[in-house]
Design a protein around this motif. Structure first.
Motif, mmCIF file in Angstrom:
data_model
loop_
_atom_site.group_PDB
_atom_site.id
_atom_site.type_symbol
_atom_site.label_atom_id
_atom_site.label_comp_id
_atom_site.label_asym_id
_atom_site.label_seq_id
_atom_site.Cartn_x
_atom_site.Cartn_y
_atom_site.Cartn_z
ATOM 1 N N GLN A 4 30.140 54.902 63.300
ATOM 2 C CA GLN A 4 30.452 53.757 62.460
ATOM 3 C C GLN A 4 29.928 53.980 61.039
ATOM 4 O O GLN A 4 28.859 54.558 60.849
ATOM 5 N N PRO A 5 30.703 53.550 60.032
ATOM 6 C CA PRO A 5 30.237 53.695 58.656
ATOM 7 C C PRO A 5 28.913 52.982 58.438
ATOM 8 O O PRO A 5 28.650 51.937 59.033
ATOM 9 N N SER A 6 28.095 53.570 57.603
ATOM 10 C CA SER A 6 26.816 52.955 57.266
ATOM 11 C C SER A 6 26.780 52.667 55.780
ATOM 12 O O SER A 6 27.658 53.073 55.026
ATOM 13 N N GLY A 7 25.742 51.964 55.351
ATOM 14 C CA GLY A 7 25.588 51.658 53.941
ATOM 15 C C GLY A 7 25.632 50.167 53.706
ATOM 16 O O GLY A 7 26.075 49.393 54.564
ATOM 17 N N PRO A 8 25.183 49.728 52.547
ATOM 18 C CA PRO A 8 25.178 48.302 52.227
ATOM 19 C C PRO A 8 26.587 47.720 52.237
ATOM 20 O O PRO A 8 27.570 48.414 51.958
ATOM 21 N N VAL A 9 26.666 46.427 52.544
ATOM 22 C CA VAL A 9 27.948 45.726 52.542
ATOM 23 C C VAL A 9 28.216 45.164 51.144
ATOM 24 O O VAL A 9 27.347 44.534 50.538
ATOM 25 N N LEU A 10 29.428 45.404 50.653
ATOM 26 C CA LEU A 10 29.874 44.826 49.393
ATOM 27 C C LEU A 10 30.913 43.758 49.712
ATOM 28 O O LEU A 10 31.952 44.043 50.308
ATOM 29 N N GLY A 11 30.629 42.529 49.311
ATOM 30 C CA GLY A 11 31.569 41.442 49.540
ATOM 31 C C GLY A 11 32.737 41.497 48.577
ATOM 32 O O GLY A 11 32.794 42.322 47.651
ATOM 33 N N THR A 12 33.677 40.583 48.775
ATOM 34 C CA THR A 12 34.895 40.590 47.973
ATOM 35 C C THR A 12 34.609 40.406 46.496
ATOM 36 O O THR A 12 35.175 41.097 45.645
#
Length: 388
Positions: A4-12
């Motif tokens: 699964q991709p990792s890293g911080p989530v960037l919202g819309t």
């Protein structure tokens, strides 16, 4: 098991503000027209006027004569590249991007194979090159000249084959502001006086990935494939992975980005902007929700007709047109369709404040592109509705 991709989530909103910043739409840039065309990796140019409107929205101090002069001086050209559509590119990009997107042009040609039975494509390309370099040719003129050599072939297929196998540019006055003319074609090499640079596959693709992210990131592999009209770009992203940052969007899709690229605070104000039809901002991601709220999907199109678009708070909010005497602006839901229901906005702004900002931006656009012409600005219907 798939990792699964990792890293911080960037919202819309975070993706929206990052993309707007790189598209020079959060604040107008002092760049020259040539610098902007290079930074944006070209401007969609299916029609003559969109590149001018695109730069007027993005640049401080822009005047249409600046882009026309670049075209007349052969520093920028109109050529079919990304997504097999016409773009305005710098001369350097026309010579490097055209070979990069050749696989898409070759795929386009397969649809015309039936009409090319018995035609040697190498010979056709050589003959077409000689014809357009002797003098620029319209598609109709090129079609008729090639038909004389292959009378049993489909004439339209012959012209398409020339367009797909050769890097053909539209010569001026086509594309000049207030002048223009019919489409006449010659080769990029002949028009620009230097050869098209052959694509060294890995190096050219990697360079294109970095430039795409600089202008449209953060973005996924599918996003770039949508922008370029190409497939199988995953290997390039994997080669570059050690040099890139990775994020995720709210659906879990992996996004790549340049370490030093701007990613503004999602609350950063985004003034209204009037964009042309086919602006690359709306066409260069597989997932367009960073600019187009889900409830407005398809509202800027009707059949194969694309409308000029209006951004409010960074998101698609309406469409516009110029009549003989007015700039007509249709705001979907009177400012209530910019994604508020989806949480794209933080806080509320009154429709009156939005209306004033839209009017001010409209007045500015008219002053830049149509000085000396009197237009009213009014809010009304642009997109026809059934039963009207």
């Amino acid at each position: 098991m798939t990792k699964q991709p990792s890293g911080p989530v960037l919202g819309t909103r975070a993706l929206n503000r990052a993309t707007l910043d790189r598209q020079l739409l959060l604040r107008r840039s002092p760049r020259s027209a040539q610098e902007a065309v290079a930074h944006l990796v070209g401007l969609q140019a299916q029609n003559v006027k969109p590149p001018y409107y695109a730069l007027a929205a993005r640049l401080d101090g822009f005047a249409p004569e600046q882009l026309s002069r670049l075209m007349a001086d052969r520093k920028v050209v109109r050529i079919v590249t990304l997504r097999s559509t016409i773009h305005t590119h710098t001369a350097a990009d026309a010579l490097t991007l055209r070979p990069l997107v050749q696989p898409a042009r070759s795929r386009e040609l397969t649809a015309f194979r039936k009409g090319l039975a018995g035609v040697d494509l190498d010979r056709l390309a050589a003959l077409a090159r000689g014809l357009v370099e002797a003098e620029p040719r319209t598609m109709a003129g090129l079609r008729e000249a090639l038909r004389a050599e292959w009378p049993d072939a489909d004439p339209q297929s012959l012209a398409v084959a020339a367009r797909c196998t050769l890097p053909l540019v539209q010569v001026t006055p086509r594309g000049l502001w207030g002048r223009s003319g019919q489409v006449a074609l010659t080769t990029a090499e002949h028009w620009l006086g230097r050869p098209v640079e052959p694509a060294a596959a890995a190096e050219a693709t990697d360079a294109a990935v970095l430039r795409y992210l600089a202008a449209f990131g953060p973005a996924s592999v599918r996003d770039m494939q949508t922008w370029a009209g190409l497939t199988r770009l995953r290997p390039a992203f994997e080669r570059l992975r050690p040099r890139l940052l990775t994020f995720r969007d709210e659906t879990g899709t992996e996004l790549f980005d340049l370490p030093g690229a701007p990613r503004p605070d999602p609350a950063t104000p985004a003034p209204p902007r009037f964009l042309p039809e086919f602006d690359n901002l709306l066409l260069s991601h597989a997932d367009r929700t960073r600019v187009v709220p889900p409830e407005l999907r398809g509202r800027a199109w009707q059949g194969n007709q694309a409308y000029r678009t209006l951004l409010v708070d960074g998101f698609l909010a309406g469409v516009w047109k110029l009549t003989e005497d007015a700039l007509v602006v249709e705001v979907f839901g009177q400012g209530q369709g910019q994604g508020q229901e989806q949480g794209h906005r933080q806080g509320q702004r009154s429709w009156g404040a939005e209306q004033d900002a839209i009017l001010a931006e409209g007045e500015r656009m008219l002053a830049v592109l149509h000085p000396g012409t009197s237009y009213d600005i009014r809010f009304g219907a642009v997109v026809p509705r059934a039963g009207r």
